[in-house]
Design an enzyme around this catalytic site. Structure first.
Site, short mmCIF file in Angstrom:
data_model
loop_
_atom_site.label_atom_id
_atom_site.label_comp_id
_atom_site.label_asym_id
_atom_site.label_seq_id
_atom_site.Cartn_x
_atom_site.Cartn_y
_atom_site.Cartn_z
CG LEU A 6 -1.81 -1.20 1.44
CD1 LEU A 6 -2.86 -0.90 2.50
CD2 LEU A 6 -2.46 -1.66 0.15
N GLY A 9 -1.10 6.70 -0.05
CA GLY A 9 -1.25 7.87 0.83
C GLY A 9 -0.42 9.03 0.32
NE ARG A 13 1.44 13.69 10.29
CZ ARG A 13 1.98 12.92 11.24
NH1 ARG A 13 2.90 13.43 12.05
NH2 ARG A 13 1.64 11.66 11.36
CG ASP A 100 3.87 4.55 5.05
OD1 ASP A 100 3.70 3.35 5.32
OD2 ASP A 100 3.03 5.43 5.31
CG ASN A 381 41.14 15.71 -20.54
OD1 ASN A 381 41.26 16.88 -20.17
ND2 ASN A 381 40.15 14.94 -20.16
C1 UD1 Z 1 -3.52 1.71 9.82
C2 UD1 Z 1 -4.38 0.62 10.46
C3 UD1 Z 1 -4.10 0.58 11.96
C4 UD1 Z 1 -2.63 0.36 12.22
C5 UD1 Z 1 -1.79 1.42 11.49
C6 UD1 Z 1 -0.36 1.08 11.58
C7 UD1 Z 1 -6.41 0.50 9.14
C8 UD1 Z 1 -7.83 0.91 9.04
N1 UD1 Z 1 -5.75 0.92 10.21
O1 UD1 Z 1 -3.95 2.94 10.37
O2 UD1 Z 1 -4.85 -0.47 12.56
O3 UD1 Z 1 -2.36 0.41 13.60
O4 UD1 Z 1 -2.14 1.46 10.10
O5 UD1 Z 1 0.41 2.13 11.06
O6 UD1 Z 1 -5.91 -0.21 8.29
N2 UD1 Z 1 -3.19 3.76 2.34
C9 UD1 Z 1 -3.53 3.64 1.01
N3 UD1 Z 1 -4.78 3.98 0.63
C10 UD1 Z 1 -5.73 4.44 1.50
C11 UD1 Z 1 -5.36 4.56 2.85
C12 UD1 Z 1 -4.08 4.21 3.25
O7 UD1 Z 1 -2.70 3.22 0.19
O8 UD1 Z 1 -6.84 4.71 1.05
C13 UD1 Z 1 -1.83 3.38 2.74
C14 UD1 Z 1 -1.05 4.58 3.26
O9 UD1 Z 1 -0.29 5.17 2.23
C15 UD1 Z 1 -0.15 3.97 4.32
C16 UD1 Z 1 -0.95 2.77 4.81
O10 UD1 Z 1 -1.92 2.50 3.83
O11 UD1 Z 1 1.04 3.45 3.76
C17 UD1 Z 1 -1.59 3.04 6.16
O12 UD1 Z 1 -2.47 4.13 6.03
P1 UD1 Z 1 -2.74 5.11 7.23
O13 UD1 Z 1 -3.77 6.08 6.81
O14 UD1 Z 1 -1.45 5.61 7.74
O15 UD1 Z 1 -3.39 4.12 8.28
P2 UD1 Z 1 -3.57 4.39 9.78
O16 UD1 Z 1 -4.76 5.25 9.97
O17 UD1 Z 1 -2.31 4.81 10.37
#
Ligand code: UD1
Ligand code: CA
Length: 452
Positions: A6, A9, A13, A100, A381
């Site tokens: 994934l 995002g 930040r 990430d 050269n």
């Molecule tokens: C997510 C988890 C949470 C966990 C945390 C760990 C879910 C609902 N929650 O939360 O349980 O503790 O990660 O860091 O899964 N991303 C996409 N597309 C989207 C949303 C996110 O590709 O539509 C990717 C983001 O780029 C990132 C990752 O998924 O790499 C996590 O997304 P993020 O929004 O950071 O999840 P959290 O809310 O932190």
């Protein structure tokens, strides 16, 4: 096995135009670390979910044998995994990683895969002193029953210290069904991947967990502060491995390896050195403080003195380089060559024991063995349009401040007088010099200041 990464995002930040997963850690994009770790597990399918930054993410990894799926808009982690479904195969496990989260090791992921087997759902979890922000692992009688996100959790659930790292392994055919049934009826209005845990339990599928060796393996990057922190963790791990292999590091906190550094026995590295690309350092070599070395091979017993810059070059055994030397691409130095301060060598082959100790430019040159290149010597050269080679045969002596205008050849054992501008070949064993005749004027009087 299928692996889905994934990476959609936007990383607001990071305060940057560059998509978050393309920011470098140890000289390689964050996503590159995750892809390399994924590859170490030999998946049949490897699919990256991207979103922000146009095609920057797929372009950065073109020809890498990956598939890409665009997620737009981004409706949550569950929605992100749905985009990968056309790219992955049933009948195998699907491992979900985050682009990430760069420091997860293949060993920890393998442990999760082993725990999940073919038919269980596996979650990589960690226990944190401060679990704020993470999804919490809810267990009943020790068994995982669901994950609740921070924003949806009640007080009791928020007190749970075991959290979801986000990394899961699931049987693919079942995963399709669970994802299809997700709803976004939650505090963030998103399709949570984490909701598949409760769905699995309802389906009678066992949910198991595994833990990484180190909490840092599960840390994600959301800001430059976190990126800098993970860079230090990663560099510290590299330094520790080098120390364990017997390399002497003056200070493990002042070393940066952005690529691979392979060291023989009894190698010693002083502070503030940066290694990039592939660098090999043979037994007993010493690297002085503040050197930057990229894509290079350093021979046994060589001494690279402080402030030396080396790129795409080979340094022979027992050579002495620097301080303040620059070896540019295509340089190959044989045994016991000396290259001293403020000497630049480019695309040149230098034979055994030859020396250029002070302030010289040696470019596109073949130097034999036992040659002495004096201070201030320049191989010219480049005529402004084309480049030509200079050839200096064995045992030649090039006097200080000479210019060798290529193409030109200095024969074996020839001596070039200081200050010569050499435009024609210099024969072997002879003294060649071009120099205005020195004169002294008897009775000459130095001018004096005119009084007004
Ligand atoms: C997510 C988890 C949470 C966990 C945390 C760990 C879910 C609902 N929650 O939360 O349980 O503790 O990660 O860091 O899964 N991303 C996409 N597309 C989207 C949303 C996110 O590709 O539509 C990717 C983001 O780029 C990132 C990752 O998924 O790499 C996590 O997304 P993020 O929004 O950071 O999840 P959290 O809310 O932190
Ligand atoms: Ca996150």
């Amino acid at each position: 096995m299928n692996i889905v990464i994934l990476a959609a995002g936007m990383g607001k930040r990071m305060q940057s135009a560059l998509p978050k997963v393309l920011h470098p850690l140890a000289g390689k994009p964050l996503l590159g670390h995750v892809i390399d770790t994924a590859r170490a597990l030999s998946p049949q399918r490897l699919c990256v979910i991207y979103g922000h930054g146009g095609d920057a993410v797929p372009s950065a990894f073109a020809n890498a044998g990956l598939s890409f799926a665009k997620q737009e808009p981004q409706l949550g982690t569950g929605h992100a995994v749905m985009q990968a479904l056309p790219h992955i195969e049933d009948g195998a496990t699907t491992l979900v990683l985050y682009g990430d989260v760069p420091l997860t090791t293949a060993a920890s992921l393998q442990r999760l895969l082993d725990a999940a087997g073919n038919d269980k759902l596996g979650v990589l979890t960690v226990t944190l002193d401060n679990p704020t922000g993470y999804g919490r692992i809810v267990r009943e009688q020790g068994k995982i029953v669901r994950i609740v996100e921070q924003k949806d959790a009640n007080e009791t659930e928020r007190a749970i210290a075991e959290v979801n790292t986000g990394i899961i392994a699931a049987p693919t055919a079942k995963l399709r069904g669970w994802l299809a049934a997700l709803s976004n009826n939650n505090a963030q209005g998103e399709y949570y991947l984490t909701d598949i845990i409760a769905a699995a339990v309802a389906d009678g599928v066992d949910v198991v967990s595994a833990q990484p060796d180190d909490v840092a393996e599960t840390l994600g990057v959301n800001s430059k502060v976190q990126l800098a922190e993970l860079e230090r963790v990663h560099q510290r791990n590299i330094a520790t491995r080098l120390l364990e292999q017997g390399v002497t590091l003056a200070d493990p906190a002042r070393l940066d390896v952005r690529g691979t550094l392979q060291c023989g026995r009894d190698v010693s590295i002083d502070v503030n050195c940066v290694f990039e690309g592939r660098v090999e350092i043979a037994d007993g070599a010493v690297i002085g403080a503040n050197c930057v070395i990229k894509d290079a091979v350093i021979g046994a017993g060589a001494n690279i003195k402080p402030f030396t810059h080396i790129e795409s070059a080979k340094v022979g055994e027992q050579a002495q380089i620097g301080p303040f030397a620059r070896l540019r691409p295509g340089t190959e130095l044989a045994r016991e060559v000396h290259v001293g301060n403020f000497v630049e060598v480019k695309n040149s082959i230098v034979g055994v024991g030859s020396k250029a100790n002070h302030l010289a430019y040696v470019g596109d040159t073949d130097i034999g063995s036992g040659v002495n290149v004096g201070a201030g010597v320049i191989t010219c050269n480049y005529d402004g349009a084309n480049k030509f080679r200079t050839i200096i045969e064995d045992d030649a002596f090039i006097g200080s401040d000479s210019q060798l205008v290529a193409p030109v050849r200095v024969g074996r054992g020839a001596t070039i007088g200081a200050g010569t501008t050499l435009t024609k070949d210099a024969p072997a064993e002879q003294l060649t010099l071009s120099r205005a005749k020195q004169i002294s004027l008897a009775g000459w009087v130095r001018p004096v200041k005119i009084k007004k």
